[in-house]
Design a protein around this motif. Structure first.
Motif, PDB file in Angstrom:
ATOM      1  N   GLU A 270       0.895  -0.833  -0.378  1.00 30.11           N
ATOM      2  CA  GLU A 270      -0.151   0.125  -0.070  1.00 30.11           C
ATOM      3  C   GLU A 270       0.896   0.837   0.012  1.00 30.11           C
ATOM      4  O   GLU A 270       0.223   2.965  -0.496  1.00 30.11           O
ATOM      5  CB  GLU A 270      -0.878  -0.354   1.131  1.00 30.11           C
ATOM      6  CG  GLU A 270      -2.332  -1.081   1.113  1.00 30.11           C
ATOM      7  CD  GLU A 270      -2.921  -1.290   2.650  1.00 30.11           C
ATOM      8  OE1 GLU A 270      -4.227  -1.326   2.088  1.00 30.11           O
ATOM      9  OE2 GLU A 270      -1.768  -0.985   3.068  1.00 30.11           O
ATOM     10  N   ASN A 271       1.919   0.906   0.974  1.00 31.85           N
ATOM     11  CA  ASN A 271       2.352   2.193   0.964  1.00 31.85           C
ATOM     12  C   ASN A 271       3.717   2.684  -0.778  1.00 31.85           C
ATOM     13  O   ASN A 271       3.928   3.433  -1.264  1.00 31.85           O
ATOM     14  CB  ASN A 271       4.107   2.159   1.684  1.00 31.85           C
ATOM     15  CG  ASN A 271       3.343   2.935   3.336  1.00 31.85           C
ATOM     16  OD1 ASN A 271       2.957   4.247   3.221  1.00 31.85           O
ATOM     17  ND2 ASN A 271       3.693   1.921   4.356  1.00 31.85           N
ATOM     18  N   ARG A 272       3.436   1.461  -1.216  1.00 28.57           N
ATOM     19  CA  ARG A 272       4.266   1.818  -2.631  1.00 28.57           C
ATOM     20  C   ARG A 272       3.657   2.216  -3.212  1.00 28.57           C
ATOM     21  O   ARG A 272       3.288   2.655  -3.908  1.00 28.57           O
ATOM     22  CB  ARG A 272       4.678   0.309  -3.347  1.00 28.57           C
ATOM     23  CG  ARG A 272       5.509   0.672  -4.628  1.00 28.57           C
ATOM     24  CD  ARG A 272       5.724  -1.036  -5.107  1.00 28.57           C
ATOM     25  NE  ARG A 272       4.238  -1.984  -5.436  1.00 28.57           N
ATOM     26  CZ  ARG A 272       3.662  -1.511  -6.365  1.00 28.57           C
ATOM     27  NH1 ARG A 272       4.609  -0.246  -7.174  1.00 28.57           N
ATOM     28  NH2 ARG A 272       2.737  -1.837  -7.196  1.00 28.57           N
ATOM     29  N   ARG A 273       1.711   1.830  -3.861  1.00 30.79           N
ATOM     30  CA  ARG A 273       1.209   2.458  -4.401  1.00 30.79           C
ATOM     31  C   ARG A 273       1.129   3.878  -4.469  1.00 30.79           C
ATOM     32  O   ARG A 273       0.715   4.453  -5.103  1.00 30.79           O
ATOM     33  CB  ARG A 273      -0.290   1.163  -4.378  1.00 30.79           C
ATOM     34  CG  ARG A 273       0.131   0.237  -4.818  1.00 30.79           C
ATOM     35  CD  ARG A 273      -0.913  -0.628  -5.103  1.00 30.79           C
ATOM     36  NE  ARG A 273      -2.056  -0.916  -3.807  1.00 30.79           N
ATOM     37  CZ  ARG A 273      -1.847  -2.180  -3.499  1.00 30.79           C
ATOM     38  NH1 ARG A 273      -1.540  -2.833  -4.079  1.00 30.79           N
ATOM     39  NH2 ARG A 273      -2.837  -1.812  -2.382  1.00 30.79           N
TER      40      ARG A 273
ATOM     41  N   SER B 168      -7.819   5.525  -4.380  1.00 28.98           N
ATOM     42  CA  SER B 168      -8.566   5.091  -5.547  1.00 28.98           C
ATOM     43  C   SER B 168      -7.061   4.081  -5.885  1.00 28.98           C
ATOM     44  O   SER B 168      -7.108   2.731  -5.866  1.00 28.98           O
ATOM     45  CB  SER B 168      -8.662   5.057  -7.050  1.00 28.98           C
ATOM     46  OG  SER B 168      -9.143   4.290  -7.651  1.00 28.98           O
ATOM     47  N   ALA B 169      -5.747   4.434  -6.218  1.00 23.30           N
ATOM     48  CA  ALA B 169      -4.700   3.253  -6.753  1.00 23.30           C
ATOM     49  C   ALA B 169      -3.944   2.524  -5.418  1.00 23.30           C
ATOM     50  O   ALA B 169      -3.729   1.610  -5.685  1.00 23.30           O
ATOM     51  CB  ALA B 169      -3.305   4.814  -7.013  1.00 23.30           C
ATOM     52  N   VAL B 170      -4.259   3.078  -3.576  1.00 22.29           N
ATOM     53  CA  VAL B 170      -3.466   2.561  -3.008  1.00 22.29           C
ATOM     54  C   VAL B 170      -4.906   1.224  -2.549  1.00 22.29           C
ATOM     55  O   VAL B 170      -4.371   0.019  -1.945  1.00 22.29           O
ATOM     56  CB  VAL B 170      -3.557   3.289  -1.331  1.00 22.29           C
ATOM     57  CG1 VAL B 170      -3.343   2.774   0.305  1.00 22.29           C
ATOM     58  CG2 VAL B 170      -2.658   4.578  -1.916  1.00 22.29           C
ATOM     59  N   GLY B 171      -5.673   1.770  -2.911  1.00 24.01           N
ATOM     60  CA  GLY B 171      -6.853   0.583  -2.636  1.00 24.01           C
ATOM     61  C   GLY B 171      -6.922  -0.048  -1.070  1.00 24.01           C
ATOM     62  O   GLY B 171      -6.619   0.895   0.005  1.00 24.01           O
ATOM     63  N   GLY B 172      -7.035  -1.314  -0.975  1.00 23.78           N
ATOM     64  CA  GLY B 172      -7.353  -1.797   0.663  1.00 23.78           C
ATOM     65  C   GLY B 172      -8.854  -1.117   0.823  1.00 23.78           C
ATOM     66  O   GLY B 172      -8.697  -0.803   2.443  1.00 23.78           O
ATOM     67  N   GLY B 173      -9.277  -0.422   0.538  1.00 21.87           N
ATOM     68  CA  GLY B 173     -10.258   0.245   1.290  1.00 21.87           C
ATOM     69  C   GLY B 173     -10.388   1.330   1.761  1.00 21.87           C
ATOM     70  O   GLY B 173     -10.723   1.794   2.889  1.00 21.87           O
ATOM     71  N   LYS B 174      -8.789   2.132   1.379  1.00 18.45           N
ATOM     72  CA  LYS B 174      -7.746   3.241   2.086  1.00 18.45           C
ATOM     73  C   LYS B 174      -9.528   4.681   1.366  1.00 18.45           C
ATOM     74  O   LYS B 174      -9.238   4.915   0.336  1.00 18.45           O
ATOM     75  CB  LYS B 174      -6.456   3.446   1.839  1.00 18.45           C
ATOM     76  CG  LYS B 174      -5.663   2.728   2.039  1.00 18.45           C
ATOM     77  CD  LYS B 174      -5.925   2.330   4.015  1.00 18.45           C
ATOM     78  CE  LYS B 174      -4.614   1.491   4.453  1.00 18.45           C
ATOM     79  NZ  LYS B 174      -4.527   1.295   5.439  1.00 18.45           N
ATOM     80  N   SER B 175      -9.144   5.257   2.684  1.00 15.14           N
ATOM     81  CA  SER B 175     -11.022   6.743   2.360  1.00 15.14           C
ATOM     82  C   SER B 175      -9.435   8.136   1.197  1.00 15.14           C
ATOM     83  O   SER B 175      -8.457   7.781   2.013  1.00 15.14           O
ATOM     84  CB  SER B 175     -11.583   7.086   3.627  1.00 15.14           C
ATOM     85  OG  SER B 175     -10.094   7.298   4.351  1.00 15.14           O
ATOM     86  N   VAL B 176     -10.449   8.684   1.361  1.00 14.95           N
ATOM     87  CA  VAL B 176      -9.230  10.051   0.764  1.00 14.95           C
ATOM     88  C   VAL B 176      -9.326  10.529   1.926  1.00 14.95           C
ATOM     89  O   VAL B 176      -7.404  11.088   1.979  1.00 14.95           O
ATOM     90  CB  VAL B 176     -10.645  11.068   0.556  1.00 14.95           C
ATOM     91  CG1 VAL B 176      -9.694  12.660   0.066  1.00 14.95           C
ATOM     92  CG2 VAL B 176     -10.773  10.920  -1.331  1.00 14.95           C
ATOM     93  N   GLU B 177      -9.164  10.435   3.397  1.00 15.51           N
ATOM     94  CA  GLU B 177      -9.124  11.248   4.961  1.00 15.51           C
ATOM     95  C   GLU B 177      -7.680  10.117   4.534  1.00 15.51           C
ATOM     96  O   GLU B 177      -6.929  11.357   5.486  1.00 15.51           O
ATOM     97  CB  GLU B 177     -10.432  11.508   5.842  1.00 15.51           C
ATOM     98  CG  GLU B 177      -9.899  12.170   6.937  1.00 15.51           C
ATOM     99  CD  GLU B 177      -9.404  12.945   6.780  1.00 15.51           C
ATOM    100  OE1 GLU B 177      -8.753  13.636   7.692  1.00 15.51           O
ATOM    101  OE2 GLU B 177     -10.050  13.871   5.619  1.00 15.51           O
TER     102      GLU B 177
END
Length: 86
Positions: free
Chosen positions: A7-10, A31-40
């Motif tokens: 996720e850090n790489r993305r 969106s690029a990070v994925g994994g359900g990470k939010s904008v915040e």
């Protein structure tokens, strides 16, 4: 929840692609990070990264070492420019 190495790489790659002039930067990064990470979550992660960069620049912590060879100097320079912390 924490961030995986992938996720850090993305996240870093997305920051390099979607610079500060991109009006939808944070949506694209999340969106690029994925994994359900939010904008915040990506914005908070970005602020932590900025603090780390400042500490690295002031020799307070050593530069990270990447063993996978994906991070080349040109990419790092582009990433630093897109961080826009100065």
């Amino acid at each position: 929840m924490g961030w995986t190495r992938e996720e850090n790489r993305r996240f870093e790659d997305a920051l390099a692609v979607h610079g500060p002039d991109d009006p939808n930067r944070w949506q694209h990064v999340a969106s690029a990070v994925g994994g359900g990470k939010s904008v915040e979550e990506v914005k908070v992660h970005y602020e932590i990264l900025k603090e780390d960069v400042i500490r690295i620049e002031h020799d307070q912590i050593p530069l990270p070492r990447y063993i996978d060879g994906r991070h080349i100097i040109g990419n790092d320079q582009r990433r630093m420019r897109n961080l826009n912390i100065h």
